[in-house]
Design an enzyme around this catalytic site. Structure first.
Site, PDB file in Angstrom:
ATOM      1  N   GLY A 174      -4.173  -4.353  -3.990  1.00 10.45           N
ATOM      2  CA  GLY A 174      -5.119  -3.282  -4.250  1.00 10.45           C
ATOM      3  C   GLY A 174      -4.371  -2.078  -4.767  1.00 10.45           C
ATOM      4  N   HIS A 175      -4.590  -1.754  -6.010  1.00 10.43           N
ATOM      5  CA  HIS A 175      -3.943  -0.575  -6.588  1.00 10.43           C
ATOM      6  C   HIS A 175      -5.011   0.467  -6.895  1.00 10.43           C
ATOM      7  CE1 HIS A 175      -0.382  -3.057  -8.340  1.00 10.43           C
ATOM      8  NE2 HIS A 175      -0.260  -2.813  -7.060  1.00 10.43           N
ATOM      9  N   GLN A 205       1.644  -6.368  -2.790  1.00  8.76           N
ATOM     10  CA  GLN A 205       2.036  -6.368  -1.367  1.00  8.76           C
ATOM     11  C   GLN A 205       3.370  -5.627  -1.175  1.00  8.76           C
ATOM     12  OE1 GLN A 205       1.063  -9.712  -2.715  1.00  8.76           O
ATOM     13  NE2 GLN A 205      -0.929  -8.810  -2.413  1.00  8.76           N
ATOM     14  N   ASP A 215       0.813  -1.219   0.000  1.00  7.24           N
ATOM     15  CA  ASP A 215       0.000   0.000   0.000  1.00  7.24           C
ATOM     16  C   ASP A 215       0.848   1.273   0.000  1.00  7.24           C
ATOM     17  OD1 ASP A 215      -2.269  -1.687   0.272  1.00  7.24           O
ATOM     18  OD2 ASP A 215      -1.911  -1.772   2.425  1.00  7.24           O
ATOM     19  N   LYS A 248       1.983   2.040  -5.171  1.00  5.26           N
ATOM     20  CA  LYS A 248       2.644   1.477  -6.367  1.00  5.26           C
ATOM     21  C   LYS A 248       1.869   1.759  -7.637  1.00  5.26           C
ATOM     22  CE  LYS A 248       2.738  -2.649  -4.562  1.00  5.26           C
ATOM     23  NZ  LYS A 248       2.738  -2.696  -3.125  1.00  5.26           N
TER      24      LYS A 248
HETATM   25  P1  IMP Z   1      -3.193 -12.833   2.211  1.00  7.16           P
HETATM   26  O1  IMP Z   1      -2.253 -12.259   1.201  1.00  7.16           O
HETATM   27  O2  IMP Z   1      -4.637 -12.579   1.875  1.00  7.16           O
HETATM   28  O3  IMP Z   1      -2.911 -14.255   2.531  1.00  7.16           O
HETATM   29  O4  IMP Z   1      -2.949 -12.049   3.596  1.00  7.16           O
HETATM   30  C1  IMP Z   1      -1.743 -12.182   4.321  1.00  7.16           C
HETATM   31  C2  IMP Z   1      -1.299 -10.846   4.923  1.00  7.16           C
HETATM   32  O5  IMP Z   1      -0.902  -9.962   3.876  1.00  7.16           O
HETATM   33  C3  IMP Z   1      -2.393 -10.103   5.691  1.00  7.16           C
HETATM   34  O6  IMP Z   1      -1.795  -9.392   6.767  1.00  7.16           O
HETATM   35  C4  IMP Z   1      -2.942  -9.134   4.671  1.00  7.16           C
HETATM   36  O7  IMP Z   1      -3.561  -8.023   5.270  1.00  7.16           O
HETATM   37  C5  IMP Z   1      -1.651  -8.738   3.968  1.00  7.16           C
HETATM   38  N1  IMP Z   1      -1.869  -8.273   2.593  1.00  7.16           N
HETATM   39  C6  IMP Z   1      -2.203  -9.001   1.522  1.00  7.16           C
HETATM   40  N2  IMP Z   1      -2.281  -8.222   0.432  1.00  7.16           N
HETATM   41  C7  IMP Z   1      -1.975  -6.972   0.811  1.00  7.16           C
HETATM   42  C8  IMP Z   1      -1.846  -5.733   0.117  1.00  7.16           C
HETATM   43  O8  IMP Z   1      -1.999  -5.604  -1.109  1.00  7.16           O
HETATM   44  N3  IMP Z   1      -1.494  -4.665   0.879  1.00  7.16           N
HETATM   45  C9  IMP Z   1      -1.254  -4.763   2.196  1.00  7.16           C
HETATM   46  N4  IMP Z   1      -1.356  -5.900   2.878  1.00  7.16           N
HETATM   47  C10 IMP Z   1      -1.709  -6.992   2.197  1.00  7.16           C
END
Ligand code: IMP
Length: 427
Positions: A40-41, A223, A13, A16
């Site tokens: 999420g972009h 991420q 976040d 990007k």
């Molecule tokens: P998962 O990717 O859904 O398995 O979540 C694992 C961890 O990564 C959790 O803490 C989510 O909140 C975090 N996470 C996954 N995708 C994002 C992202 O795009 N931005 C920030 N945190 C993320």
């Protein structure tokens, strides 16, 4: 060989989407190499705001080929609805390419993610509930379904049945849920397969050929560094490798072809989900960062945890990714503070520690050691050059650069496409 990697230097976040989109005009291919629709972009084009979860943000640049690499996990129903949403708004998505080796997020992976988190109770990771972890688990267990399997009914049937044999035991006996029927899943997947068929390609070959022809390829990480399954704050991480090496394994392009690795670095820090976060704020400053910075998840709608800038994290990102540059984002959010604390080191069990500890327990105990930097009150959103910034904002950027170990080559001063100061060109 102009291949660039653009990735989050903190917990994701960092903004990007804006950085990728800024480069989109001069880039021939934008490639996602890991993650799925957990990303999420937000991209702002003119007065239009787009929220993308699975698609590479290059999809909004008409001359760019967006690519979903083999390292990505694809939920076909999400993919199709994201595509039709863009089509309805007049965006041409026909150039999209999807690797036949990418893994499919099936409905049972989503179920296992959601029920599994509930089962963990207080120990939960705080996943996005999109089936990401269970799909990567199937990939490593060699029970996954790949995009190419959607075009061989008999193979697909065998694979889904084999996977469900185990999953249904887990669902019914451990999680107390109803079993899932293979037939229904296969039918749904075959239909999705038909709907995405025109996008499926040998993306590894296409990308390597493009690089041989001196085309510009941008690898876009989802991420962030500290959510990397190997280099992040395990187990509070995602199940893939957002760090630079993931761009190679997740696309089939070798490391010798990558010329630049750009870390997106927010001028403060945020994270969503559970896990350690030394500079997290629980006071009015944290609330102000959240409100001014619009720190609410694009994918989950969850409030992001907010805190001050953490220099050991930035240095760590430089190290594990081999960063050549930083893109500093959201500097404008810090306008108005008289003094801005920056974490320069940690205190762990009474000792000063300069670098991010490799030991997770130590990181849980880390207390930030702050240095105060003078703030500014002038509006910086119209700044076009570094010199346009107030002296104290310049000082803040310079201080961060010195602490972080790589040059800051661009600065975001507002959410709009043109609200960016470019110091060194990326291409
Ligand atoms: P998962 O990717 O859904 O398995 O979540 C694992 C961890 O990564 C959790 O803490 C989510 O909140 C975090 N996470 C996954 N995708 C994002 C992202 O795009 N931005 C920030 N945190 C993320």
């Amino acid at each position: 060989m102009p291949a660039l990697v653009l990735l989050g230097a903190q917990w994701g976040d960092e903004g990007k989407g804006k950085a990728t989109d800024l480069l989109g005009g001069s880039v021939d291919y934008v490639v996602r190499y890991q993650g799925g629709n957990n990303a999420g972009h937000t991209v702002v084009v003119g007065d239009q705001k787009y929220a993308l979860h699975l698609l590479p943000s290059g999809i909004l640049s008409p001359d760019c080929v967006p690519v979903i690499g083999n390292g990505v996990v694809v939920d076909p129903s999400v993919l199709l609805s994201e595509l039709s949403g863009l089509n309805e708004r007049g965006v041409d998505t026909s150039k999209l390419l999807i690797s036949g080796n990418a893994h499919i997020i099936t409905p049972y992976n989503v179920t296992v993610d959601k029920v599994g988190e509930r089962f963990l109770g207080k120990r939960k990771i705080g996943t996005t509930g999109r089936g990401i972890g269970p799909t990567y688990a199937d990939k490593i267990n060699r029970t996954g379904i790949r995009v190419q399997d959607l075009y061989d009914e008999s193979i697909l049937k065998q694979k889904v049945e084999a996977a469900l044999e185990q999953k249904n035991q887990l669902l019914t006996k451990v999680f107390n849920r109803r079993a899932i029927e293979a037939e229904q899943i296969v039918e749904q997947l075959l239909e999705h397969g038909e709907n995405i068929k025109s996008y499926v390609a040998d993306t590894t070959l296409i990308l390597n050929d493009a690089l041989d022809e001196d085309k510009v390829v941008l690898f876009e990480g989802g991420q962030g560094t500290l959510l990397d399954v190997d280099h992040g704050t395990y187990p509070f991480v995602t199940s893939s490798n957002p760090t630079a090496g993931g761009a190679c394994t997740g696309t089939g392009v070798g490391p010798t072809k990558i010329s630049r690795v750009i870390g997106i670095l927010k001028a403060y820090t945020t994270r969503v989900g559970a896990g350690p976060f030394p500079t997290e704020l629980f006071d009015d400053d944290g609330e102000a960062l959240r409100t001014i910075g619009g720190e609410r998840g694009v994918t989950t709608g969850r409030d992001r945890r907010c805190g001050w800038f953490d220099a050991p994290i930035a240095r760590y990102a430089t190290r594990v990714n081999g960063l050549t540059d930083f893109f500093l984002t959201k500097l404008d959010v810090l306008t108005g503070w008289e003094q801005i604390p920056v974490c320069v080191a940690y205190e762990i069990d009474g000792k000063r520690v300069e670098e991010l500890p490799y030991n997770q327990t130590d990181f849980h105990h880390a207390k930030p050691v702050y240095e105060m930097l003078p703030g500014w009150s002038e509006d910086i959103t119209k700044a076009k050059t570094f010199e346009d910034l107030p002296k104290n904002a310049q000082g803040y950027v310079k201080a961060l650069e010195e602490m972080s170990g790589a040059p800051i080559s661009a600065i975001g001063v507002g959410p709009g496409r043109d609200e960016t100061i470019e110091i060194n060109s990326f291409i």
